[in-house]
Design a protein around this motif. Sequence first.
Motif, PDB file in Angstrom:
ATOM      1  N   ASP A  21      62.366   5.176  -7.156  1.00  0.00           N
ATOM      2  CA  ASP A  21      62.033   3.907  -7.818  1.00  0.00           C
ATOM      3  C   ASP A  21      60.561   3.854  -8.186  1.00  0.00           C
ATOM      4  O   ASP A  21      60.196   3.355  -9.269  1.00  0.00           O
ATOM      5  N   ARG A  22      59.706   4.361  -7.309  1.00  0.00           N
ATOM      6  CA  ARG A  22      58.261   4.352  -7.598  1.00  0.00           C
ATOM      7  C   ARG A  22      57.943   5.289  -8.762  1.00  0.00           C
ATOM      8  O   ARG A  22      57.110   4.980  -9.618  1.00  0.00           O
ATOM      9  N   ALA A  23      58.615   6.443  -8.813  1.00  0.00           N
ATOM     10  CA  ALA A  23      58.386   7.385  -9.909  1.00  0.00           C
ATOM     11  C   ALA A  23      58.837   6.797 -11.235  1.00  0.00           C
ATOM     12  O   ALA A  23      58.138   6.919 -12.258  1.00  0.00           O
ATOM     13  N   VAL A  24      60.004   6.148 -11.245  1.00  0.00           N
ATOM     14  CA  VAL A  24      60.528   5.560 -12.479  1.00  0.00           C
ATOM     15  C   VAL A  24      59.594   4.484 -13.013  1.00  0.00           C
ATOM     16  O   VAL A  24      59.507   4.269 -14.229  1.00  0.00           O
ATOM     17  N   ALA A  25      58.875   3.820 -12.137  1.00  0.00           N
ATOM     18  CA  ALA A  25      57.962   2.758 -12.565  1.00  0.00           C
ATOM     19  C   ALA A  25      56.709   3.298 -13.243  1.00  0.00           C
ATOM     20  O   ALA A  25      55.979   2.534 -13.889  1.00  0.00           O
ATOM     21  N   SER A  26      56.449   4.604 -13.139  1.00  0.00           N
ATOM     22  CA  SER A  26      55.228   5.162 -13.721  1.00  0.00           C
ATOM     23  C   SER A  26      55.432   5.471 -15.204  1.00  0.00           C
ATOM     24  O   SER A  26      56.506   5.909 -15.623  1.00  0.00           O
ATOM     25  N   VAL A  29      57.919   8.287 -20.141  1.00  0.00           N
ATOM     26  CA  VAL A  29      57.701   9.062 -21.366  1.00  0.00           C
ATOM     27  C   VAL A  29      58.447  10.393 -21.276  1.00  0.00           C
ATOM     28  O   VAL A  29      59.137  10.808 -22.218  1.00  0.00           O
ATOM     29  N   GLY A  30      58.308  11.080 -20.146  1.00  0.00           N
ATOM     30  CA  GLY A  30      59.000  12.344 -19.963  1.00  0.00           C
ATOM     31  C   GLY A  30      60.506  12.194 -20.051  1.00  0.00           C
ATOM     32  O   GLY A  30      61.192  13.011 -20.681  1.00  0.00           O
ATOM     33  N   ALA A  31      61.036  11.132 -19.412  1.00  0.00           N
ATOM     34  CA  ALA A  31      62.484  10.912 -19.434  1.00  0.00           C
ATOM     35  C   ALA A  31      62.975  10.614 -20.845  1.00  0.00           C
ATOM     36  O   ALA A  31      64.051  11.071 -21.257  1.00  0.00           O
ATOM     37  N   ALA A  32      62.192   9.838 -21.614  1.00  0.00           N
ATOM     38  CA  ALA A  32      62.598   9.510 -22.983  1.00  0.00           C
ATOM     39  C   ALA A  32      62.658  10.770 -23.852  1.00  0.00           C
ATOM     40  O   ALA A  32      63.619  10.986 -24.608  1.00  0.00           O
ATOM     41  N   ASN A  72      57.771  18.431 -16.848  1.00  0.00           N
ATOM     42  CA  ASN A  72      56.542  18.381 -16.042  1.00  0.00           C
ATOM     43  C   ASN A  72      56.087  16.944 -15.805  1.00  0.00           C
ATOM     44  O   ASN A  72      55.589  16.615 -14.710  1.00  0.00           O
ATOM     45  N   LEU A  73      56.232  16.084 -16.811  1.00  0.00           N
ATOM     46  CA  LEU A  73      55.862  14.680 -16.630  1.00  0.00           C
ATOM     47  C   LEU A  73      56.730  14.023 -15.558  1.00  0.00           C
ATOM     48  O   LEU A  73      56.231  13.298 -14.692  1.00  0.00           O
ATOM     49  N   MET A  74      58.033  14.278 -15.603  1.00  0.00           N
ATOM     50  CA  MET A  74      58.933  13.698 -14.597  1.00  0.00           C
ATOM     51  C   MET A  74      58.681  14.296 -13.219  1.00  0.00           C
ATOM     52  O   MET A  74      58.632  13.581 -12.214  1.00  0.00           O
ATOM     53  N   GLY A  75      58.516  15.621 -13.161  1.00  0.00           N
ATOM     54  CA  GLY A  75      58.301  16.274 -11.879  1.00  0.00           C
ATOM     55  C   GLY A  75      57.002  15.850 -11.231  1.00  0.00           C
ATOM     56  O   GLY A  75      56.953  15.605 -10.013  1.00  0.00           O
ATOM     57  N   ALA A  76      55.941  15.753 -12.017  1.00  0.00           N
ATOM     58  CA  ALA A  76      54.651  15.331 -11.469  1.00  0.00           C
ATOM     59  C   ALA A  76      54.720  13.895 -10.956  1.00  0.00           C
ATOM     60  O   ALA A  76      54.147  13.567  -9.900  1.00  0.00           O
ATOM     61  N   ALA A  77      55.413  13.021 -11.682  1.00  0.00           N
ATOM     62  CA  ALA A  77      55.556  11.634 -11.237  1.00  0.00           C
ATOM     63  C   ALA A  77      56.337  11.553  -9.934  1.00  0.00           C
ATOM     64  O   ALA A  77      55.996  10.771  -9.033  1.00  0.00           O
ATOM     65  N   LEU A  78      57.385  12.359  -9.802  1.00  0.00           N
ATOM     66  CA  LEU A  78      58.161  12.368  -8.562  1.00  0.00           C
ATOM     67  C   LEU A  78      57.328  12.864  -7.382  1.00  0.00           C
ATOM     68  O   LEU A  78      57.403  12.303  -6.284  1.00  0.00           O
ATOM     69  N   GLU A  79      56.532  13.904  -7.598  1.00  0.00           N
ATOM     70  CA  GLU A  79      55.708  14.423  -6.503  1.00  0.00           C
ATOM     71  C   GLU A  79      54.630  13.428  -6.096  1.00  0.00           C
ATOM     72  O   GLU A  79      54.352  13.251  -4.910  1.00  0.00           O
TER      73      GLU A  79
END
Length: 302
Positions: free
Chosen positions: A23-28, A33-36, A284-291
């Motif tokens: 949830d915290r990653a999705v809020a970033s 942007v990466g998911a879109a 990379n945008l999604m992975g970095a946000a998750l980490e």
Amino acid sequence: MSITSSHSSTPLASRSLARRVFDRAVASPGFRVGAAIFLALMLATALYPELSAIDPTKMDVKARLLPPLFTGTNWNWGHPLGTDQIGRDMLVRSLVGLRYSFLIGMASVIVMLIVGCALGTVAGYFGGRTDAVIMRLTDAQLSIPMIILAIAVLGVSRPTIPAIVLVLGMSNWPVYARMMRSIVMTERQREFVRAAKIGGSTDLRIIVTLLLPLLLPSVLFSSVLDVARMMIFESTLGFLGLGVQPPTPTFGNIIADGRKYLLNAWWIATMPGLFLGLTLTSINLMGAALERARDTVHAGGE
């Protein structure tokens, strides 16, 4: 790539922790942007080749070397990103290449997760001689460069998709083995593990029902970035002629074909490179946000 041990003491708490991380990653903004970008590429990959009914391997010599529409020198709307040296549509070939490269990257990460997490969990839980043997195996594997392993396995026979997936997966599993070993060595001392042993649970039951549900979420968050790495490696193998063989299009073999025409038909190599770059950026945008979210939650940032 590091994993911080969870502060939770039960698998149920770990699932709650994983949900908070996600949830915290999705809020970033970076994740969104990466998911879109990623979803747009996956939809195009799934739909356009089927809806256009264009065969990515079909030759059309009359339409060879057509430039993309945006250059203003070609108004053939049937080939919006141009054609290659034998008239094959570059948009369809790039999207089908993305499909193969992504699936190979995903499958490779699954292989390395299964092998690495299984061996790392066994080494960390049992310790002693078992740990020593598995760790020596990881050291031996890490000493073999991926390209050498690929040449040894794929160079002696026609490369197939299962063989490529196996080579990529087996060349990177030690990272996850070491990661899981270090976490399991800490988590096996927790109260709920000792209680399960006292209650008569077998080692296999403790590992499968207690430790793996507790530890896998954090490892899975880190594995997102490895999908991008495996796509790069797969494209490298294709460029060297060790990947999926033509006429099946992948990023590596399309770019390898286009390098001969960089001066007068730059789009043959550029279009698949653009799609590869967009895909890697989105992952990379999604992975970095998750980490970042995982590290923040583990550090008590929520």
